[in-house]
Design a protein around this motif. Structure first.
Motif, PDB file in Angstrom:
ATOM      1  N   ILE A   1     -35.494  65.018  51.646  1.00  0.00           N
ATOM      2  CA  ILE A   1     -34.051  65.163  51.618  1.00  0.00           C
ATOM      3  C   ILE A   1     -33.630  65.267  50.161  1.00  0.00           C
ATOM      4  O   ILE A   1     -34.069  64.477  49.329  1.00  0.00           O
ATOM      5  N   GLY A   2     -32.781  66.245  49.873  1.00  0.00           N
ATOM      6  CA  GLY A   2     -32.346  66.435  48.502  1.00  0.00           C
ATOM      7  C   GLY A   2     -30.861  66.674  48.400  1.00  0.00           C
ATOM      8  O   GLY A   2     -30.143  66.711  49.401  1.00  0.00           O
ATOM      9  N   GLY A   3     -30.398  66.829  47.176  1.00  0.00           N
ATOM     10  CA  GLY A   3     -28.991  67.072  46.916  1.00  0.00           C
ATOM     11  C   GLY A   3     -28.647  68.545  46.959  1.00  0.00           C
ATOM     12  O   GLY A   3     -29.494  69.407  46.716  1.00  0.00           O
ATOM     13  N   HIS A   4     -27.384  68.823  47.256  1.00  0.00           N
ATOM     14  CA  HIS A   4     -26.923  70.211  47.321  1.00  0.00           C
ATOM     15  C   HIS A   4     -25.444  70.319  46.945  1.00  0.00           C
ATOM     16  O   HIS A   4     -24.825  71.351  47.113  1.00  0.00           O
ATOM     17  N   GLY A   5     -24.869  69.222  46.462  1.00  0.00           N
ATOM     18  CA  GLY A   5     -23.455  69.211  46.135  1.00  0.00           C
ATOM     19  C   GLY A   5     -22.627  68.766  47.326  1.00  0.00           C
ATOM     20  O   GLY A   5     -23.137  68.549  48.418  1.00  0.00           O
ATOM     21  N   LEU A   6     -21.344  68.633  47.094  1.00  0.00           N
ATOM     22  CA  LEU A   6     -20.439  68.152  48.131  1.00  0.00           C
ATOM     23  C   LEU A   6     -19.701  69.294  48.818  1.00  0.00           C
ATOM     24  O   LEU A   6     -19.644  69.367  50.031  1.00  0.00           O
ATOM     25  N   ASP A   7     -19.159  70.209  48.032  1.00  0.00           N
ATOM     26  CA  ASP A   7     -18.316  71.279  48.568  1.00  0.00           C
ATOM     27  C   ASP A   7     -18.929  72.669  48.443  1.00  0.00           C
ATOM     28  O   ASP A   7     -18.244  73.658  48.640  1.00  0.00           O
ATOM     29  N   HIS A   8     -20.212  72.739  48.096  1.00  0.00           N
ATOM     30  CA  HIS A   8     -20.956  73.996  48.022  1.00  0.00           C
ATOM     31  C   HIS A   8     -20.378  74.973  47.005  1.00  0.00           C
ATOM     32  O   HIS A   8     -20.377  76.182  47.203  1.00  0.00           O
ATOM     33  N   HIS A   9     -19.891  74.447  45.886  1.00  0.00           N
ATOM     34  CA  HIS A   9     -19.431  75.315  44.801  1.00  0.00           C
ATOM     35  C   HIS A   9     -20.624  76.000  44.145  1.00  0.00           C
ATOM     36  O   HIS A   9     -21.688  75.397  44.016  1.00  0.00           O
ATOM     37  N   ARG A  10     -20.429  77.232  43.722  1.00  0.00           N
ATOM     38  CA  ARG A  10     -21.429  77.889  42.867  1.00  0.00           C
ATOM     39  C   ARG A  10     -21.298  77.217  41.505  1.00  0.00           C
ATOM     40  O   ARG A  10     -20.350  77.463  40.773  1.00  0.00           O
ATOM     41  N   LEU A  11     -22.220  76.341  41.181  1.00  0.00           N
ATOM     42  CA  LEU A  11     -22.067  75.455  40.037  1.00  0.00           C
ATOM     43  C   LEU A  11     -21.980  76.169  38.697  1.00  0.00           C
ATOM     44  O   LEU A  11     -21.339  75.671  37.778  1.00  0.00           O
ATOM     45  N   ALA A  12     -22.580  77.330  38.566  1.00  0.00           N
ATOM     46  CA  ALA A  12     -22.491  78.083  37.315  1.00  0.00           C
ATOM     47  C   ALA A  12     -21.092  78.654  37.107  1.00  0.00           C
ATOM     48  O   ALA A  12     -20.750  79.070  35.997  1.00  0.00           O
ATOM     49  N   ASP A  31     -28.440  57.842  47.567  1.00  0.00           N
ATOM     50  CA  ASP A  31     -28.545  56.389  47.423  1.00  0.00           C
ATOM     51  C   ASP A  31     -28.124  55.678  48.706  1.00  0.00           C
ATOM     52  O   ASP A  31     -28.779  54.728  49.138  1.00  0.00           O
ATOM     53  N   ARG A  32     -27.038  56.138  49.321  1.00  0.00           N
ATOM     54  CA  ARG A  32     -26.532  55.496  50.543  1.00  0.00           C
ATOM     55  C   ARG A  32     -27.534  55.552  51.689  1.00  0.00           C
ATOM     56  O   ARG A  32     -27.620  54.623  52.494  1.00  0.00           O
ATOM     57  N   ILE A  33     -28.259  56.659  51.787  1.00  0.00           N
ATOM     58  CA  ILE A  33     -29.209  56.778  52.903  1.00  0.00           C
ATOM     59  C   ILE A  33     -30.601  56.260  52.545  1.00  0.00           C
ATOM     60  O   ILE A  33     -31.510  56.277  53.368  1.00  0.00           O
ATOM     61  N   GLY A  34     -30.768  55.799  51.310  1.00  0.00           N
ATOM     62  CA  GLY A  34     -32.050  55.237  50.904  1.00  0.00           C
ATOM     63  C   GLY A  34     -33.145  56.260  50.715  1.00  0.00           C
ATOM     64  O   GLY A  34     -34.317  55.951  50.931  1.00  0.00           O
ATOM     65  N   ALA A  35     -32.788  57.478  50.325  1.00  0.00           N
ATOM     66  CA  ALA A  35     -33.792  58.530  50.104  1.00  0.00           C
ATOM     67  C   ALA A  35     -34.724  58.121  48.971  1.00  0.00           C
ATOM     68  O   ALA A  35     -34.281  57.768  47.885  1.00  0.00           O
ATOM     69  N   ALA A  36     -36.014  58.155  49.251  1.00  0.00           N
ATOM     70  CA  ALA A  36     -37.016  57.764  48.258  1.00  0.00           C
ATOM     71  C   ALA A  36     -37.734  59.000  47.736  1.00  0.00           C
ATOM     72  O   ALA A  36     -37.593  60.085  48.280  1.00  0.00           O
TER      73      ALA A  36
END
Length: 101
Positions: A1-12, A31-36
């Motif tokens: 499980i990884g991060g992808h942002g909250l609102d799917h903005h094109r970050l650049a 952090d909330r889901i305890g992803a290791a």
């Protein structure tokens, strides 16, 4: 499980404060889901630049994925790892994925 942002903005395409909010929201969620394990991020639409990659790294992500169709070599930055882009709408965006349809 990884991060992808909250609102799917094109970050650049957004300002640094928006990038930080998007990336921090990913960290908070993981952090909330305890992803290791290593912290992994996928840039929405693969959109990144050096500024975005630096903010992603500074937030604690070790690996980040683009949607560039390229191979991985020893010189590949762990913050710009290419991968095949698979859409959820039935469109096959890369010829190699046709073998799985």
């Amino acid at each position: 499980i990884g991060g992808h942002g909250l609102d799917h903005h094109r970050l650049a395409d957004v300002d640094a404060d928006t990038v930080r909010r998007e990336v921090d929201a990913s960290v908070d969620f993981l952090d909330r889901i305890g992803a290791a394990g290593p912290r992994v991020f996928a840039y929405p639409d693969g959109a990144h630049d050096e500024r975005v990659s630096t903010l992603v790294r500074d937030a604690g992500f070790e690996i980040a994925f683009t949607v560039e169709a390229a191979g991985v070599t020893p010189a590949t930055s762990p913050l710009a790892v290419p991968r095949l882009f698979a859409r959820g709408d039935g469109e096959i965006p890369h010829p190699l994925l046709g073998a799985f349809s």
